[in-house]
Design a protein around this motif. Structure first.
Motif, PDB file in Angstrom:
ATOM      1  N   LEU A 122       0.819  -1.213   0.000  1.00  0.00           N
ATOM      2  CA  LEU A 122       0.000   0.000   0.000  1.00  0.00           C
ATOM      3  C   LEU A 122       0.853   1.262   0.000  1.00  0.00           C
ATOM      4  CD1 LEU A 122      -2.821  -1.029   2.517  1.00  0.00           C
ATOM      5  CD2 LEU A 122      -3.050  -0.724   0.045  1.00  0.00           C
ATOM      6  N   MET A 123       1.930   1.255   0.781  1.00  0.00           N
ATOM      7  CA  MET A 123       2.795   2.436   0.839  1.00  0.00           C
ATOM      8  C   MET A 123       3.519   2.649  -0.488  1.00  0.00           C
ATOM      9  SD  MET A 123       2.428   4.043   3.690  1.00  0.00           S
ATOM     10  CE  MET A 123       3.886   5.093   3.644  1.00  0.00           C
ATOM     11  N   CYS A 124       3.995   1.575  -1.095  1.00  0.00           N
ATOM     12  CA  CYS A 124       4.648   1.702  -2.399  1.00  0.00           C
ATOM     13  C   CYS A 124       3.646   2.199  -3.440  1.00  0.00           C
ATOM     14  CB  CYS A 124       5.232   0.363  -2.827  1.00  0.00           C
ATOM     15  SG  CYS A 124       6.670  -0.175  -1.878  1.00  0.00           S
ATOM     16  N   ARG A 125       2.469   1.650  -3.411  1.00  0.00           N
ATOM     17  CA  ARG A 125       1.431   2.049  -4.370  1.00  0.00           C
ATOM     18  C   ARG A 125       1.101   3.533  -4.245  1.00  0.00           C
ATOM     19  NH1 ARG A 125      -4.419   1.703  -4.234  1.00  0.00           N
ATOM     20  NH2 ARG A 125      -5.289   1.195  -6.291  1.00  0.00           N
ATOM     21  N   ALA A 126       1.121   4.045  -3.012  1.00  0.00           N
ATOM     22  CA  ALA A 126       0.759   5.439  -2.775  1.00  0.00           C
ATOM     23  C   ALA A 126       1.884   6.412  -3.108  1.00  0.00           C
ATOM     24  CB  ALA A 126       0.323   5.623  -1.321  1.00  0.00           C
ATOM     25  N   PHE A 127       3.137   6.016  -2.830  1.00  0.00           N
ATOM     26  CA  PHE A 127       4.236   6.983  -2.927  1.00  0.00           C
ATOM     27  C   PHE A 127       5.188   6.758  -4.097  1.00  0.00           C
ATOM     28  CE2 PHE A 127       2.653   7.489   1.354  1.00  0.00           C
ATOM     29  CZ  PHE A 127       2.644   8.878   1.485  1.00  0.00           C
ATOM     30  N   LEU A 128       4.969   5.696  -4.860  1.00  0.00           N
ATOM     31  CA  LEU A 128       5.794   5.471  -6.044  1.00  0.00           C
ATOM     32  C   LEU A 128       5.507   6.440  -7.199  1.00  0.00           C
ATOM     33  CD1 LEU A 128       6.343   1.667  -6.753  1.00  0.00           C
ATOM     34  CD2 LEU A 128       8.016   3.496  -7.054  1.00  0.00           C
ATOM     35  N   PRO A 129       4.253   6.750  -7.503  1.00  0.00           N
ATOM     36  CA  PRO A 129       3.977   7.558  -8.699  1.00  0.00           C
ATOM     37  C   PRO A 129       4.790   8.837  -8.815  1.00  0.00           C
ATOM     38  CG  PRO A 129       1.942   6.601  -7.903  1.00  0.00           C
ATOM     39  CD  PRO A 129       2.990   6.273  -6.873  1.00  0.00           C
ATOM     40  N   PRO A 130       4.931   9.661  -7.754  1.00  0.00           N
ATOM     41  CA  PRO A 130       5.753  10.872  -7.909  1.00  0.00           C
ATOM     42  C   PRO A 130       7.225  10.553  -8.186  1.00  0.00           C
ATOM     43  CG  PRO A 130       4.301  11.081  -6.007  1.00  0.00           C
ATOM     44  CD  PRO A 130       4.240   9.649  -6.446  1.00  0.00           C
ATOM     45  N   MET A 131       7.735   9.466  -7.611  1.00  0.00           N
ATOM     46  CA  MET A 131       9.118   9.075  -7.881  1.00  0.00           C
ATOM     47  C   MET A 131       9.278   8.696  -9.350  1.00  0.00           C
ATOM     48  SD  MET A 131      10.234   6.704  -4.631  1.00  0.00           S
ATOM     49  CE  MET A 131       9.639   7.003  -2.963  1.00  0.00           C
ATOM     50  N   LEU A 132       8.301   7.974  -9.879  1.00  0.00           N
ATOM     51  CA  LEU A 132       8.373   7.563 -11.277  1.00  0.00           C
ATOM     52  C   LEU A 132       8.293   8.772 -12.199  1.00  0.00           C
ATOM     53  CD1 LEU A 132       6.062   4.407 -11.120  1.00  0.00           C
ATOM     54  CD2 LEU A 132       8.564   4.474 -11.170  1.00  0.00           C
ATOM     55  N   THR A 133       7.468   9.731 -11.825  1.00  0.00           N
ATOM     56  CA  THR A 133       7.362  10.956 -12.617  1.00  0.00           C
ATOM     57  C   THR A 133       8.685  11.720 -12.614  1.00  0.00           C
ATOM     58  OG1 THR A 133       4.988  11.170 -12.157  1.00  0.00           O
ATOM     59  CG2 THR A 133       6.158  13.161 -12.840  1.00  0.00           C
ATOM     60  N   ALA A 134       9.336  11.754 -11.429  1.00  0.00           N
ATOM     61  CA  ALA A 134      10.609  12.469 -11.302  1.00  0.00           C
ATOM     62  C   ALA A 134      11.768  11.694 -11.912  1.00  0.00           C
ATOM     63  CB  ALA A 134      10.901  12.745  -9.831  1.00  0.00           C
ATOM     64  N   GLY A 135      11.600  10.392 -12.079  1.00  0.00           N
ATOM     65  CA  GLY A 135      12.668   9.577 -12.641  1.00  0.00           C
ATOM     66  C   GLY A 135      13.766   9.256 -11.653  1.00  0.00           C
ATOM     67  N   ARG A 136      13.474   9.354 -10.341  1.00  0.00           N
ATOM     68  CA  ARG A 136      14.461   9.003  -9.317  1.00  0.00           C
ATOM     69  C   ARG A 136      13.751   8.734  -8.005  1.00  0.00           C
ATOM     70  NH1 ARG A 136      16.283  13.506  -5.850  1.00  0.00           N
ATOM     71  NH2 ARG A 136      18.254  12.403  -5.602  1.00  0.00           N
ATOM     72  N   GLY A 137      14.400   7.942  -7.187  1.00  0.00           N
ATOM     73  CA  GLY A 137      13.855   7.637  -5.871  1.00  0.00           C
ATOM     74  C   GLY A 137      14.439   6.353  -5.331  1.00  0.00           C
ATOM     75  N   ASP A 138      14.226   6.132  -4.046  1.00  0.00           N
ATOM     76  CA  ASP A 138      14.707   4.928  -3.382  1.00  0.00           C
ATOM     77  C   ASP A 138      13.623   4.377  -2.474  1.00  0.00           C
ATOM     78  OD1 ASP A 138      17.835   4.671  -3.805  1.00  0.00           O
ATOM     79  OD2 ASP A 138      17.425   6.798  -3.499  1.00  0.00           O
ATOM     80  N   ILE A 139      13.462   3.079  -2.530  1.00  0.00           N
ATOM     81  CA  ILE A 139      12.590   2.381  -1.582  1.00  0.00           C
ATOM     82  C   ILE A 139      13.431   1.309  -0.915  1.00  0.00           C
ATOM     83  CG2 ILE A 139      10.581   0.887  -1.311  1.00  0.00           C
ATOM     84  CD1 ILE A 139       9.338   2.262  -3.726  1.00  0.00           C
ATOM     85  N   VAL A 140      13.424   1.311   0.411  1.00  0.00           N
ATOM     86  CA  VAL A 140      14.132   0.276   1.161  1.00  0.00           C
ATOM     87  C   VAL A 140      13.111  -0.411   2.061  1.00  0.00           C
ATOM     88  CG1 VAL A 140      15.985  -0.269   2.763  1.00  0.00           C
ATOM     89  CG2 VAL A 140      16.274   1.606   1.126  1.00  0.00           C
ATOM     90  N   ASN A 141      12.917  -1.689   1.826  1.00  0.00           N
ATOM     91  CA  ASN A 141      12.003  -2.492   2.628  1.00  0.00           C
ATOM     92  C   ASN A 141      12.780  -3.207   3.723  1.00  0.00           C
ATOM     93  OD1 ASN A 141       9.819  -1.818   0.921  1.00  0.00           O
ATOM     94  ND2 ASN A 141      10.403  -3.435  -0.513  1.00  0.00           N
ATOM     95  N   ILE A 142      12.327  -3.058   4.953  1.00  0.00           N
ATOM     96  CA  ILE A 142      13.015  -3.710   6.064  1.00  0.00           C
ATOM     97  C   ILE A 142      12.473  -5.117   6.206  1.00  0.00           C
ATOM     98  CG2 ILE A 142      13.689  -3.563   8.474  1.00  0.00           C
ATOM     99  CD1 ILE A 142      14.717  -1.303   6.576  1.00  0.00           C
ATOM    100  N   ALA A 143      13.264  -6.068   5.758  1.00  0.00           N
ATOM    101  CA  ALA A 143      12.883  -7.472   5.812  1.00  0.00           C
ATOM    102  C   ALA A 143      13.446  -8.083   7.103  1.00  0.00           C
ATOM    103  CB  ALA A 143      13.391  -8.193   4.570  1.00  0.00           C
ATOM    104  N   SER A 144      14.001  -9.260   7.018  1.00  0.00           N
ATOM    105  CA  SER A 144      14.560  -9.909   8.204  1.00  0.00           C
ATOM    106  C   SER A 144      15.357 -11.127   7.777  1.00  0.00           C
ATOM    107  CB  SER A 144      13.442 -10.351   9.165  1.00  0.00           C
ATOM    108  OG  SER A 144      13.951 -11.172  10.203  1.00  0.00           O
ATOM    109  N   VAL A 145      16.387 -11.425   8.546  1.00  0.00           N
ATOM    110  CA  VAL A 145      17.126 -12.658   8.309  1.00  0.00           C
ATOM    111  C   VAL A 145      16.208 -13.862   8.462  1.00  0.00           C
ATOM    112  CG1 VAL A 145      17.880 -12.954  10.696  1.00  0.00           C
ATOM    113  CG2 VAL A 145      19.288 -13.854   8.831  1.00  0.00           C
ATOM    114  N   SER A 146      15.120 -13.684   9.215  1.00  0.00           N
ATOM    115  CA  SER A 146      14.157 -14.777   9.403  1.00  0.00           C
ATOM    116  C   SER A 146      13.432 -15.126   8.113  1.00  0.00           C
ATOM    117  CB  SER A 146      13.138 -14.408  10.481  1.00  0.00           C
ATOM    118  OG  SER A 146      13.785 -14.189  11.722  1.00  0.00           O
ATOM    119  N   GLY A 147      13.527 -14.258   7.106  1.00  0.00           N
ATOM    120  CA  GLY A 147      12.956 -14.583   5.812  1.00  0.00           C
ATOM    121  C   GLY A 147      13.866 -15.453   4.964  1.00  0.00           C
TER     122      GLY A 147
END
Length: 260
Positions: A122-147
């Motif tokens: 949901l967060m990526c869906r909401a905040f990705l569009p402006p990054m795509l329009t700008a042609g730059r951005g970073d998304i870092v998902n906090i996963a876990s070694v348990s994955g």
């Protein structure tokens, strides 16, 4: 501050911003020059975290949001239309139950996936569009070694983190060509209230003491210890200093994935 990571002029949104790890991320990103937006469900915790950043000369804003709820994320996006978010740190998540799979209720399972996987979507869906329009951005998902390795009595949590790794790699392939880098950071057990809670529950389940549960868990790491929140925050800055990093997962677990 990492001398190779200059985030001046950038705005970073951190979910789970009121918790220990979220605070560490916000502090490090602020030290590197970013304006930070702390998002979470605990308004008082968010305000306290933001106050600490502003006291140190940084810029911080808070917003209350349940990332697992579509209407809450939509409201957050509308609230932040005046912000140019170019860095999204999906840190919010829940630990879930500590018990055998056969004793886990469907609602407990769904709660973990709602926070740990749907919230990221949901967060990526909401905040990705402006990054795509700008042609730059970073998304870092906090996963876990348990994955990436078994964690007994924690099936919904480990399954959700495995799902997050798949989401990260696939999304990186989708949006990387448009200039947005998507990566994941997989900490090992981070010292703090959440792990203390897990050790207490493990002790109740197995008949050991919480201290014994912690020692047993830490012994599985090559370095024989838990990791600290500030170590994970420094790893995030290091990732942002590597512009070629995309679709990657960085392990910071004190060697928890090393063979026994």
């Amino acid at each position: 501050m990492n001398p190779h990571t200059d985030l001046h002029g950038r705005t970073a949104l951190i979910t789970g911003g009121g918790g220990p790890l979220g605070r560490a991320f916000a502090s490090s990103l602020s030290d590197a020059g970013a304006r930070v937006i702390l998002v979470g469900r605990d308004e008082a915790a968010l305000a306290d975290a933001a106050a600490r950043i502003t006291k140190e000369g940084g810029e911080a804003r808070t917003a209350v949001c349940d990332v697992s709820a579509p209407e809450s994320v939509r409201a957050l996006s509308s609230q932040l239309t005046d912000e140019n978010v170019s860095l999204l740190v999906n840190n919010a998540g829940v630990a879930g139950p500590v018990k055998p799979l056969v004793d886990i209720e469907p609602d407990e399972w769904d709660d973990v996936f709602a926070a740990n996987v749907r919230g990221v979507y949901l967060m990526c869906r909401a905040f990705l569009p402006p990054m795509l329009t700008a042609g730059r951005g970073d998304i870092v998902n906090i996963a876990s070694v348990s994955g990436k390795r078994p964690l007994l009595h924690r099936t919904p949590y480990t399954a959700s983190k495995m799902a997050l790794l798949g989401l990260t790699r696939t999304l990186a392939g989708e949006v990387g060509p448009q200039g947005v880098a998507v990566n994941s950071l997989s900490p090992g057990p981070v010292r703090g209230p959440r792990m203390d809670r897990n050790f207490r529950l493990t002790a109740q389940l197995t008949g050991c003491t919480p201290e014994e549960a912690e020692r047993d868990f830490a012994s599985r790491a090559a370095l024989g210890r838990l990791v600290e929140a500030d170590e994970v925050a420094r790893a995030l800055l290091a990732m942002l200093a590597m512009p070629g990093l995309c679709g990657a997962d960085i392990d910071l677990s004190a060697g928890m994935i090393a063979p026994a």
